[in-house]
Enzyme design. Structure first.
Site, PDB file in Angstrom:
ATOM      1  N   PRO A 107      15.347  -3.912  45.426  1.00 35.10           N
ATOM      2  CG  PRO A 107      13.479  -4.027  46.797  1.00 35.10           C
ATOM      3  CD  PRO A 107      14.571  -4.859  46.191  1.00 35.10           C
ATOM      4  CB  THR A 108      17.575   1.636  45.878  1.00 34.99           C
ATOM      5  OG1 THR A 108      16.305   2.288  46.008  1.00 34.99           O
ATOM      6  CG2 THR A 108      17.929   1.518  44.421  1.00 34.99           C
ATOM      7  N   GLY A 109      18.295   0.411  48.794  1.00 41.00           N
ATOM      8  CA  GLY A 109      18.167   0.559  50.242  1.00 41.00           C
ATOM      9  C   GLY A 109      17.948  -0.747  50.965  1.00 41.00           C
ATOM     10  CB  CYS A 110      16.650  -4.062  50.100  1.00 44.11           C
ATOM     11  SG  CYS A 110      14.926  -3.659  50.326  1.00 44.11           S
ATOM     12  CB  VAL A 111      20.925  -4.939  53.856  1.00 36.93           C
ATOM     13  CG1 VAL A 111      22.354  -5.401  54.073  1.00 36.93           C
ATOM     14  CG2 VAL A 111      20.734  -3.559  54.416  1.00 36.93           C
TER      15      VAL A 111
END
Length: 111
Positions: A107-111
């Site tokens: 997912p975008t925004g997951c580190v």
């Protein structure tokens, strides 16, 4: 990198996410879950099915905030309890681990 499931090699990226979404099967999910040290229960499978359905509809994995809100509504709980429920299932992060097991991109925004 790759994982082999039932004699079939499935390519993964450096973080263990499937490169080809079409490679996903429930058997692949079980192998990915083992790699995450998660024993799949009905609640895990329900979340995986939700994520796959969401991805099919929107072509993106939901942000954890969206996921928490959806689970809260579905399970008739507040967002705090929904978040605790999700982290209980996927302790390293519901977005990261659940999407990996569901065969979806990170997912975008997951580190």
């Amino acid at each position: 990198m790759a994982i082999v499931v039932n004699g079939v090699s499935c390519e993964t990226d450096e973080n263990g996410y499937l490169v080809n979404l079409e490679d996903w099967t429930e058997d692949v999910a079980k192998v990915l879950a083992e790699g995450e040290e998660i024993e799949m229960t009905e609640a895990h499978w329900d979340l995986v099915k939700f994520l796959r359905g969401y991805y099919d509809e929107y072509q993106i994995a939901p942000a954890v905030k969206v996921l928490t809100k959806a689970i809260a509504a579905e399970k008739d709980m507040d967002k705090k309890n929904a978040s605790e429920f999700l982290y209980g299932l996927f302790p390293k992060g519901p977005g990261l681990q659940a999407c990996k097991i569901a065969g979806l991109p990170k997912p975008t925004g997951c580190v």
